[in-house]
Design a protein around this motif. Structure first.
Motif, PDB file in Angstrom:
ATOM      1  N   ILE A  68      66.757   6.194  82.249  1.00  0.00           N
ATOM      2  CA  ILE A  68      66.816   7.655  82.358  1.00  0.00           C
ATOM      3  C   ILE A  68      67.361   8.081  83.712  1.00  0.00           C
ATOM      4  CG2 ILE A  68      65.392   9.742  82.506  1.00  0.00           C
ATOM      5  CD1 ILE A  68      63.581   8.385  80.356  1.00  0.00           C
ATOM      6  N   LEU A  69      66.848   7.487  84.788  1.00  0.00           N
ATOM      7  CA  LEU A  69      67.308   7.861  86.130  1.00  0.00           C
ATOM      8  C   LEU A  69      68.773   7.501  86.333  1.00  0.00           C
ATOM      9  CD1 LEU A  69      64.162   6.959  88.282  1.00  0.00           C
ATOM     10  CD2 LEU A  69      64.983   9.230  87.615  1.00  0.00           C
ATOM     11  N   ASP A  70      69.207   6.359  85.779  1.00  0.00           N
ATOM     12  CA  ASP A  70      70.626   5.997  85.859  1.00  0.00           C
ATOM     13  C   ASP A  70      71.486   6.997  85.087  1.00  0.00           C
ATOM     14  OD1 ASP A  70      70.036   3.787  87.383  1.00  0.00           O
ATOM     15  OD2 ASP A  70      70.153   2.351  85.716  1.00  0.00           O
ATOM     16  N   THR A  71      70.977   7.453  83.937  1.00  0.00           N
ATOM     17  CA  THR A  71      71.737   8.381  83.103  1.00  0.00           C
ATOM     18  C   THR A  71      71.897   9.737  83.780  1.00  0.00           C
ATOM     19  OG1 THR A  71      70.918   7.267  81.095  1.00  0.00           O
ATOM     20  CG2 THR A  71      71.863   9.466  80.827  1.00  0.00           C
ATOM     21  N   VAL A  72      70.825  10.269  84.341  1.00  0.00           N
ATOM     22  CA  VAL A  72      70.933  11.580  84.984  1.00  0.00           C
ATOM     23  C   VAL A  72      71.730  11.487  86.285  1.00  0.00           C
ATOM     24  CG1 VAL A  72      68.841  12.500  83.939  1.00  0.00           C
ATOM     25  CG2 VAL A  72      68.678  11.320  86.133  1.00  0.00           C
ATOM     26  N   GLN A  73      71.687  10.342  86.937  1.00  0.00           N
ATOM     27  CA  GLN A  73      72.472  10.162  88.153  1.00  0.00           C
ATOM     28  C   GLN A  73      73.959  10.278  87.842  1.00  0.00           C
ATOM     29  OE1 GLN A  73      71.085   9.447  91.381  1.00  0.00           O
ATOM     30  NE2 GLN A  73      73.153   9.954  92.047  1.00  0.00           N
ATOM     31  N   ALA A  74      74.348   9.835  86.641  1.00  0.00           N
ATOM     32  CA  ALA A  74      75.767   9.849  86.267  1.00  0.00           C
ATOM     33  C   ALA A  74      76.199  11.179  85.666  1.00  0.00           C
ATOM     34  CB  ALA A  74      76.031   8.728  85.260  1.00  0.00           C
TER      35      ALA A  74
ATOM     36  N   ASP B  35      69.163  30.917  87.588  1.00  0.00           N
ATOM     37  CA  ASP B  35      68.250  30.018  88.287  1.00  0.00           C
ATOM     38  C   ASP B  35      67.869  28.813  87.444  1.00  0.00           C
ATOM     39  OD1 ASP B  35      66.801  31.330  86.360  1.00  0.00           O
ATOM     40  OD2 ASP B  35      65.050  31.732  87.644  1.00  0.00           O
ATOM     41  N   ALA B  36      68.650  28.549  86.377  1.00  0.00           N
ATOM     42  CA  ALA B  36      68.312  27.449  85.478  1.00  0.00           C
ATOM     43  C   ALA B  36      68.526  26.104  86.152  1.00  0.00           C
ATOM     44  CB  ALA B  36      69.178  27.521  84.220  1.00  0.00           C
ATOM     45  N   PRO B  37      67.687  25.113  85.834  1.00  0.00           N
ATOM     46  CA  PRO B  37      67.955  23.760  86.329  1.00  0.00           C
ATOM     47  C   PRO B  37      69.219  23.217  85.689  1.00  0.00           C
ATOM     48  CG  PRO B  37      66.183  23.754  84.711  1.00  0.00           C
ATOM     49  CD  PRO B  37      66.487  25.187  84.992  1.00  0.00           C
ATOM     50  N   GLU B  38      69.925  22.377  86.423  1.00  0.00           N
ATOM     51  CA  GLU B  38      71.156  21.816  85.866  1.00  0.00           C
ATOM     52  C   GLU B  38      70.933  20.452  85.237  1.00  0.00           C
ATOM     53  OE1 GLU B  38      74.786  22.083  87.833  1.00  0.00           O
ATOM     54  OE2 GLU B  38      74.521  24.161  88.456  1.00  0.00           O
ATOM     55  N   LEU B  39      69.765  19.885  85.474  1.00  0.00           N
ATOM     56  CA  LEU B  39      69.356  18.661  84.796  1.00  0.00           C
ATOM     57  C   LEU B  39      67.971  18.909  84.215  1.00  0.00           C
ATOM     58  CD1 LEU B  39      70.417  15.818  87.266  1.00  0.00           C
ATOM     59  CD2 LEU B  39      71.387  16.268  85.010  1.00  0.00           C
TER      60      LEU B  39
ATOM     61  N   ALA C  62      67.651  16.350  92.841  1.00  0.00           N
ATOM     62  CA  ALA C  62      67.895  17.780  93.106  1.00  0.00           C
ATOM     63  C   ALA C  62      68.221  18.003  94.578  1.00  0.00           C
ATOM     64  CB  ALA C  62      66.671  18.591  92.696  1.00  0.00           C
ATOM     65  N   ARG C  63      67.499  17.325  95.435  1.00  0.00           N
ATOM     66  CA  ARG C  63      67.724  17.452  96.879  1.00  0.00           C
ATOM     67  C   ARG C  63      69.089  16.876  97.258  1.00  0.00           C
ATOM     68  NH1 ARG C  63      63.236  15.696  98.004  1.00  0.00           N
ATOM     69  NH2 ARG C  63      63.705  13.477  98.252  1.00  0.00           N
ATOM     70  N   GLN C  64      69.422  15.745  96.678  1.00  0.00           N
ATOM     71  CA  GLN C  64      70.686  15.073  96.990  1.00  0.00           C
ATOM     72  C   GLN C  64      71.888  15.911  96.560  1.00  0.00           C
ATOM     73  OE1 GLN C  64      71.022  11.200  95.075  1.00  0.00           O
ATOM     74  NE2 GLN C  64      73.238  11.437  94.903  1.00  0.00           N
ATOM     75  N   ARG C  65      71.792  16.530  95.391  1.00  0.00           N
ATOM     76  CA  ARG C  65      72.921  17.286  94.855  1.00  0.00           C
ATOM     77  C   ARG C  65      72.899  18.765  95.252  1.00  0.00           C
ATOM     78  NH1 ARG C  65      74.168  15.356  88.660  1.00  0.00           N
ATOM     79  NH2 ARG C  65      74.611  13.162  89.121  1.00  0.00           N
ATOM     80  N   GLY C  66      71.752  19.215  95.708  1.00  0.00           N
ATOM     81  CA  GLY C  66      71.621  20.632  96.020  1.00  0.00           C
ATOM     82  C   GLY C  66      71.624  21.492  94.778  1.00  0.00           C
TER      83      GLY C  66
ATOM     84  N   MET D 162      57.697  20.548  85.057  1.00  0.00           N
ATOM     85  CA  MET D 162      57.907  20.568  86.503  1.00  0.00           C
ATOM     86  C   MET D 162      59.329  21.034  86.793  1.00  0.00           C
ATOM     87  SD  MET D 162      56.046  17.026  87.719  1.00  0.00           S
ATOM     88  CE  MET D 162      55.901  17.609  89.417  1.00  0.00           C
ATOM     89  N   ARG D 163      59.447  21.973  87.741  1.00  0.00           N
ATOM     90  CA  ARG D 163      60.755  22.449  88.159  1.00  0.00           C
ATOM     91  C   ARG D 163      60.940  22.189  89.643  1.00  0.00           C
ATOM     92  NH1 ARG D 163      62.200  28.300  85.777  1.00  0.00           N
ATOM     93  NH2 ARG D 163      64.160  27.665  86.780  1.00  0.00           N
ATOM     94  N   PHE D 164      62.147  21.754  90.003  1.00  0.00           N
ATOM     95  CA  PHE D 164      62.474  21.462  91.398  1.00  0.00           C
ATOM     96  C   PHE D 164      63.660  22.318  91.813  1.00  0.00           C
ATOM     97  CE2 PHE D 164      60.812  17.667  89.303  1.00  0.00           C
ATOM     98  CZ  PHE D 164      59.713  17.392  90.100  1.00  0.00           C
ATOM     99  N   ASP D 165      63.555  22.967  92.972  1.00  0.00           N
ATOM    100  CA  ASP D 165      64.655  23.811  93.434  1.00  0.00           C
ATOM    101  C   ASP D 165      65.760  22.951  94.026  1.00  0.00           C
ATOM    102  OD1 ASP D 165      63.848  23.076  96.002  1.00  0.00           O
ATOM    103  OD2 ASP D 165      62.800  24.972  96.391  1.00  0.00           O
TER     104      ASP D 165
END
Length: 494
Positions: free
Chosen positions: A364-370, A215-219, A422-426, A458-461
């Motif tokens: 940061i947001l650009d980096t995690v998006q990639a 159940d670990a976050p991937e980002l 998280a929502r976009q990538r599932g 903060m964790r997001f499913d």
């Protein structure tokens, strides 16, 4: 000039130096409650001063100049230590001397924290010392040889003393305030340096073989935010609450107070704790600047421990990576990529001295998006380093509040951005946000006051919804936060 006259001049100058040095040390805070410093402290103080006196005498051949220069250096140390103790709640330490080079490479980090009159006094004393050395130089072979002999004798005496059982028992455990009060500033500088030098690297971190949690976050984005404190807590005023921080706490997996050891400075202590996960009690005398030796402890760092489980990693900091040796330490700790100052747009003329938190957020947001693999991103912000406006308190506090609100806006934007990603990538994601230390604001905050900073996890499913923990409130050390992050990402140890 006869030999007897030479000896007389040297002896008189040396006695004046020892007495003057003891008087200067008596001005150093903290002072002993009763009487003088300890006898071993007075002996070490005299030995160091005589060693410096001898070295200068060997160069200039003039005992009067050597005495004046030695006392002038002692005065500089006294002023510097007392200024630091007032501002940061800690006397001068051996590890501060390692930063002298950084002061010249990055003067804006340090000079803005020193009062103008203190800078003026230090500059005048330094100029006077140089002028004395140039104007009163004396080519006198006997004096040069006497100085060399005195310097070598003092160094030898100090080496023998420090090797004796009685002196090895002095300052055996870190206690800067207590040890300076008992033994004096110069002895503590020397003894702590010797204790630090004798400390060895820990053995490599044992390979745990812990796989990534199901159940670990991937980002995972970790934000070390410069001088970030909760103004409502710091100034005891609920009206100053930060909306982004309050919202994050309400949705957090875990949040609470981060018990950092520094006040107003020493970012590297908190950074080391979060990245390497070793408590200060384990570090001994390395605790004062763990980055000086962190390169030899790379196996303990978060990215090094996560890499066997398939994690990628990047370290972001919008400043010269050579500062504090991050260009060497972070790769040794397992970071695959360093994203330095050239990757960030510089601040506009009306945005202050350093790269803004808004620009950091964009990168940061650009980096995690990639990111295409499970990724740990560790970012160190810098905007709230200040300066916080003018010299008066009425300007400094509003200036700090303005910048800390920019950091709060960064927290809110990153929470929204990671939830959307998280929502976009599932795939689940996590945000860890904390302050490195409280701000030192003359007249408004003091080292004797609150030192803790806020942290929030903060964790997001995979639908981008916040996940609440069973027990959200906690008090952690930086090393404790390291293990909280690690446990969120890897399966429990068997």
């Amino acid at each position: 000039m006869t030999l007897h006259s030479h000896i007389f001049q040297v002896v008189v100058a040396a006695l004046a130096l020892v007495c003057g040095g003891a008087a200067l040390d008596a001005l150093v805070h903290p002072r002993p409650r009763h009487g003088l410093r300890s006898v071993p402290g007075l002996v070490i103080n005299a030995g160091v001063l005589l060693g410096v006196f001898g070295a200068i005498l060997a160069l200039c051949g003039n005992p009067l100049v050597a005495c004046a220069l030695s006392l002038g250096l002692g005065a500089l140390f006294t002023v510097a230590s007392n200024a630091k103790n007032t501002m940061l709640g800690e006397p001068l330490l051996f590890s501060d001397l390692a930063l002298i080079g950084a002061v010249f490479r990055h003067p804006q980090f340090y000079l803005s924290a020193v009062a103008p009159w203190q800078r003026a006094v230090a500059s005048l004393v330094a100029l006077a010392l140089v002028a004395l050395l140039c104007l009163l130089f004396r080519a006198d072979g006997v004096m040069h040889l006497a100085g060399l002999a005195l310097a070598l004798g003092a160094v030898g005496m100090l080496a023998i003393l420090q090797g004796s059982p009685a002196f090895r028992a002095i300052a055996a455990t870190p206690d800067p305030h207590g040890d300076v009060a008992r033994h004096g500033l110069v002895p503590v500088l020397l003894l702590y340096w010797r204790r630090w030098r004798d400390t060895r690297d820990p053995p490599p971190c044992p390979a745990s073989g812990r796989p990534a949690r199901g159940d670990a976050p991937e980002l995972v984005v970790v934000i070390q935010c410069e001088s970030f404190a909760d103004p409502a807590d710091l100034f005891d005023d609920a009206a100053l609450a930060l909306p982004g921080l309050d919202a994050a706490r309400g949705l957090a997996w875990q949040h609470g107070r981060l018990h950092v050891s520094g006040f107003g400075a020493y970012t590297m202590r908190t950074e080391y704790g979060v990245l390497f996960g070793r408590e200060e009690a384990e570090l001994g005398f390395r605790r004062f600047d763990p980055f000086l030796t962190a390169q030899g402890e790379g196996s303990w760092a978060l990215p090094a421990r996560l890499r066997p489980a398939g994690w990628d990693s990047a370290f972001l900091h919008p400043h010269d990576m050579r500062f504090y040796g991050r260009d060497r330490i972070m790769p040794a700790g397992g970071f695959a990529r360093l994203v330095g100052e050239t990757h960030f747009a510089p601040p506009a003329p009306d945005q202050g001295r350093y790269v803004t938190d808004a620009e950091m957020t964009d990168v940061i947001l650009d980096t995690v998006q990639a990111a295409s693999a499970p990724t740990l991103l560790y970012a160190v912000t810098i905007e709230n380093h200040g300066p916080w406006a003018g010299e008066g308190q009425e300007e400094l506090v509003p200036g700090y509040l303005r910048l800390v609100r920019n950091s709060d806006a960064m927290l809110a934007r990153l929470a929204d951005g990671l939830a959307a990603l998280a929502r976009q990538r599932g795939k689940p994601a996590a945000l860890v946000f904390f302050g490195d230390h409280c701000p030192s604001i003359p007249g408004a905050t003091t080292p004797a006051g609150k030192r803790h900073t806020p942290f929030v996890i903060m964790r997001f499913d995979d639908a981008g919804q916040p996940m609440r923990g069973d027990d959200t409130a906690a008090d952690l050390t930086p090393a404790g936060l390291h293990h909280a992050i690690l446990d969120m990402m890897l399966e429990p140890a068997r």
